[in-house]
Design a protein around this motif. Structure first.
Motif, PDB file in Angstrom:
ATOM      1  N   ILE A   1       0.836  -1.204   0.000  1.00  0.00           N
ATOM      2  CA  ILE A   1       0.000   0.000   0.000  1.00  0.00           C
ATOM      3  C   ILE A   1       0.870   1.253   0.000  1.00  0.00           C
ATOM      4  O   ILE A   1       0.598   2.215  -0.725  1.00  0.00           O
ATOM      5  CB  ILE A   1      -0.964  -0.010   1.202  1.00  0.00           C
ATOM      6  CG1 ILE A   1      -2.050  -1.064   0.989  1.00  0.00           C
ATOM      7  CG2 ILE A   1      -1.584   1.360   1.433  1.00  0.00           C
ATOM      8  CD1 ILE A   1      -2.882  -1.357   2.220  1.00  0.00           C
ATOM      9  N   ALA A   2       1.932   1.255   0.792  1.00  0.00           N
ATOM     10  CA  ALA A   2       2.847   2.404   0.831  1.00  0.00           C
ATOM     11  C   ALA A   2       3.513   2.611  -0.523  1.00  0.00           C
ATOM     12  O   ALA A   2       3.648   3.750  -0.996  1.00  0.00           O
ATOM     13  CB  ALA A   2       3.894   2.212   1.926  1.00  0.00           C
ATOM     14  N   GLN A   3       3.916   1.509  -1.170  1.00  0.00           N
ATOM     15  CA  GLN A   3       4.544   1.620  -2.484  1.00  0.00           C
ATOM     16  C   GLN A   3       3.557   2.156  -3.515  1.00  0.00           C
ATOM     17  O   GLN A   3       3.905   3.010  -4.340  1.00  0.00           O
ATOM     18  CB  GLN A   3       5.083   0.259  -2.930  1.00  0.00           C
ATOM     19  CG  GLN A   3       6.276  -0.216  -2.146  1.00  0.00           C
ATOM     20  CD  GLN A   3       6.632  -1.669  -2.426  1.00  0.00           C
ATOM     21  OE1 GLN A   3       5.805  -2.447  -2.891  1.00  0.00           O
ATOM     22  NE2 GLN A   3       7.859  -2.034  -2.134  1.00  0.00           N
ATOM     23  N   LEU A   4       2.323   1.674  -3.480  1.00  0.00           N
ATOM     24  CA  LEU A   4       1.308   2.147  -4.422  1.00  0.00           C
ATOM     25  C   LEU A   4       0.970   3.615  -4.196  1.00  0.00           C
ATOM     26  O   LEU A   4       0.730   4.359  -5.149  1.00  0.00           O
ATOM     27  CB  LEU A   4       0.053   1.282  -4.326  1.00  0.00           C
ATOM     28  CG  LEU A   4       0.192  -0.142  -4.863  1.00  0.00           C
ATOM     29  CD1 LEU A   4      -1.054  -0.958  -4.546  1.00  0.00           C
ATOM     30  CD2 LEU A   4       0.481  -0.147  -6.352  1.00  0.00           C
ATOM     31  N   LYS A   5       0.959   4.028  -2.943  1.00  0.00           N
ATOM     32  CA  LYS A   5       0.707   5.442  -2.639  1.00  0.00           C
ATOM     33  C   LYS A   5       1.819   6.315  -3.215  1.00  0.00           C
ATOM     34  O   LYS A   5       1.547   7.355  -3.815  1.00  0.00           O
ATOM     35  CB  LYS A   5       0.600   5.639  -1.124  1.00  0.00           C
ATOM     36  CG  LYS A   5       0.299   7.059  -0.730  1.00  0.00           C
ATOM     37  CD  LYS A   5       0.230   7.222   0.772  1.00  0.00           C
ATOM     38  CE  LYS A   5       0.038   8.678   1.117  1.00  0.00           C
ATOM     39  NZ  LYS A   5       0.374   8.979   2.490  1.00  0.00           N
TER      40      LYS A   5
ATOM     41  N   LEU B   1       2.948   9.678 -10.146  1.00  0.00           N
ATOM     42  CA  LEU B   1       2.207   9.792 -11.402  1.00  0.00           C
ATOM     43  C   LEU B   1       1.392  11.078 -11.459  1.00  0.00           C
ATOM     44  O   LEU B   1       1.321  11.723 -12.503  1.00  0.00           O
ATOM     45  CB  LEU B   1       1.303   8.572 -11.592  1.00  0.00           C
ATOM     46  CG  LEU B   1       2.024   7.265 -11.912  1.00  0.00           C
ATOM     47  CD1 LEU B   1       1.039   6.104 -11.908  1.00  0.00           C
ATOM     48  CD2 LEU B   1       2.760   7.348 -13.235  1.00  0.00           C
ATOM     49  N   ASN B   2       0.786  11.451 -10.345  1.00  0.00           N
ATOM     50  CA  ASN B   2       0.032  12.712 -10.311  1.00  0.00           C
ATOM     51  C   ASN B   2       0.943  13.909 -10.550  1.00  0.00           C
ATOM     52  O   ASN B   2       0.578  14.844 -11.268  1.00  0.00           O
ATOM     53  CB  ASN B   2      -0.717  12.856  -8.988  1.00  0.00           C
ATOM     54  CG  ASN B   2      -1.936  11.967  -8.925  1.00  0.00           C
ATOM     55  OD1 ASN B   2      -2.531  11.638  -9.945  1.00  0.00           O
ATOM     56  ND2 ASN B   2      -2.311  11.560  -7.730  1.00  0.00           N
ATOM     57  N   ALA B   3       2.138  13.873  -9.960  1.00  0.00           N
ATOM     58  CA  ALA B   3       3.097  14.963 -10.185  1.00  0.00           C
ATOM     59  C   ALA B   3       3.536  14.989 -11.648  1.00  0.00           C
ATOM     60  O   ALA B   3       3.642  16.067 -12.249  1.00  0.00           O
ATOM     61  CB  ALA B   3       4.302  14.800  -9.268  1.00  0.00           C
ATOM     62  N   ALA B   4       3.771  13.822 -12.221  1.00  0.00           N
ATOM     63  CA  ALA B   4       4.178  13.757 -13.630  1.00  0.00           C
ATOM     64  C   ALA B   4       3.084  14.310 -14.538  1.00  0.00           C
ATOM     65  O   ALA B   4       3.380  15.023 -15.506  1.00  0.00           O
ATOM     66  CB  ALA B   4       4.513  12.315 -14.013  1.00  0.00           C
ATOM     67  N   LEU B   5       1.835  13.989 -14.238  1.00  0.00           N
ATOM     68  CA  LEU B   5       0.735  14.521 -15.047  1.00  0.00           C
ATOM     69  C   LEU B   5       0.652  16.041 -14.946  1.00  0.00           C
ATOM     70  O   LEU B   5       0.419  16.722 -15.943  1.00  0.00           O
ATOM     71  CB  LEU B   5      -0.591  13.892 -14.614  1.00  0.00           C
ATOM     72  CG  LEU B   5      -0.840  12.470 -15.087  1.00  0.00           C
ATOM     73  CD1 LEU B   5      -2.109  11.917 -14.452  1.00  0.00           C
ATOM     74  CD2 LEU B   5      -0.924  12.404 -16.595  1.00  0.00           C
ATOM     75  N   ALA B   6       0.841  16.566 -13.754  1.00  0.00           N
ATOM     76  CA  ALA B   6       0.791  18.017 -13.579  1.00  0.00           C
ATOM     77  C   ALA B   6       1.920  18.691 -14.361  1.00  0.00           C
ATOM     78  O   ALA B   6       1.706  19.723 -15.017  1.00  0.00           O
ATOM     79  CB  ALA B   6       0.888  18.376 -12.103  1.00  0.00           C
ATOM     80  N   HIS B   7       3.113  18.103 -14.309  1.00  0.00           N
ATOM     81  CA  HIS B   7       4.244  18.670 -15.048  1.00  0.00           C
ATOM     82  C   HIS B   7       4.036  18.522 -16.553  1.00  0.00           C
ATOM     83  O   HIS B   7       4.396  19.408 -17.326  1.00  0.00           O
ATOM     84  CB  HIS B   7       5.551  18.007 -14.639  1.00  0.00           C
ATOM     85  CG  HIS B   7       5.905  18.208 -13.197  1.00  0.00           C
ATOM     86  ND1 HIS B   7       5.843  19.428 -12.571  1.00  0.00           N
ATOM     87  CD2 HIS B   7       6.315  17.337 -12.253  1.00  0.00           C
ATOM     88  CE1 HIS B   7       6.202  19.305 -11.302  1.00  0.00           C
ATOM     89  NE2 HIS B   7       6.481  18.043 -11.082  1.00  0.00           N
ATOM     90  N   ARG B   8       3.435  17.426 -16.962  1.00  0.00           N
ATOM     91  CA  ARG B   8       3.192  17.190 -18.383  1.00  0.00           C
ATOM     92  C   ARG B   8       2.255  18.255 -18.947  1.00  0.00           C
ATOM     93  O   ARG B   8       2.449  18.753 -20.046  1.00  0.00           O
ATOM     94  CB  ARG B   8       2.589  15.795 -18.561  1.00  0.00           C
ATOM     95  CG  ARG B   8       2.422  15.381 -19.983  1.00  0.00           C
ATOM     96  CD  ARG B   8       3.756  15.008 -20.548  1.00  0.00           C
ATOM     97  NE  ARG B   8       3.860  15.564 -21.870  1.00  0.00           N
ATOM     98  CZ  ARG B   8       4.964  15.586 -22.577  1.00  0.00           C
ATOM     99  NH1 ARG B   8       6.066  15.101 -22.074  1.00  0.00           N
ATOM    100  NH2 ARG B   8       4.995  16.089 -23.773  1.00  0.00           N
ATOM    101  N   LYS B   9       1.242  18.607 -18.161  1.00  0.00           N
ATOM    102  CA  LYS B   9       0.298  19.639 -18.603  1.00  0.00           C
ATOM    103  C   LYS B   9       1.020  20.972 -18.783  1.00  0.00           C
ATOM    104  O   LYS B   9       0.815  21.666 -19.781  1.00  0.00           O
ATOM    105  CB  LYS B   9      -0.833  19.768 -17.579  1.00  0.00           C
ATOM    106  CG  LYS B   9      -1.874  20.800 -17.929  1.00  0.00           C
ATOM    107  CD  LYS B   9      -2.988  20.835 -16.910  1.00  0.00           C
ATOM    108  CE  LYS B   9      -2.476  21.410 -15.619  1.00  0.00           C
ATOM    109  NZ  LYS B   9      -3.523  21.680 -14.627  1.00  0.00           N
ATOM    110  N   THR B  10       1.886  21.317 -17.863  1.00  0.00           N
ATOM    111  CA  THR B  10       2.648  22.559 -17.949  1.00  0.00           C
ATOM    112  C   THR B  10       3.544  22.547 -19.181  1.00  0.00           C
ATOM    113  O   THR B  10       3.612  23.528 -19.931  1.00  0.00           O
ATOM    114  CB  THR B  10       3.506  22.743 -16.679  1.00  0.00           C
ATOM    115  OG1 THR B  10       2.640  22.766 -15.547  1.00  0.00           O
ATOM    116  CG2 THR B  10       4.308  24.025 -16.735  1.00  0.00           C
TER     117      THR B  10
END
Length: 132
Positions: free
Chosen positions: A57-61, A67-76
């Protein structure tokens, strides 16, 4: 005994849990029946399984946050690419090369250069219809 060692090994790898140990002692030999030993081994097996699940669970978190950070950077980066494409009338690949060279020349991360491009184009920053 091996099950308890597995549980301890799993616990040692958990970043958010403290180490703990369990020790069952007796004052004289044969103090524990086979049923007591089986119960203790069953408990150790269940504890090891719970620890493995907690680790997973810790690894998945962590993966989810990455992944969320990568998506935010990708949008920028994508918005900055659009701005560079419009200013230079070039393809996406050419705009990416321009951003990449700028990042290398300034010794900055690509996402930071992209953010500065967006800031220079729009004082309020750009937003998309996907922003919540």
């Amino acid at each position: 005994m091996a099950i308890a060692q597995q549980a301890a090994a799993q616990l040692a790898h958990l970043p958010t849990f403290r180490r703990m140990s369990s020790c069952i002692e007796a004052r004289h030999p044969d103090a524990f029946s086979h049923e007591d030993i089986n119960t203790a081994e069953l408990f150790a097996a269940q504890a090891a399984q719970a620890l493995r699940l907690a680790l997973r669970i810790a690894q998945l978190k962590d993966t989810s946050e990455d992944l969320n950070a990568a998506l935010a950077h990708r949008k920028t980066i994508d918005m900055a690419l659009g701005a560079v494409m419009a200013q230079n009338r070039c393809s996406r690949d050419a705009a990416f090369i321009i951003l990449k060279r700028a990042a290398n020349a300034r010794e900055m991360k690509l996402r930071d250069v992209a953010a500065s491009v967006i800031a220079s184009v729009c004082a309020d920053g750009l937003s998309t219809r996907f922003d919540a």
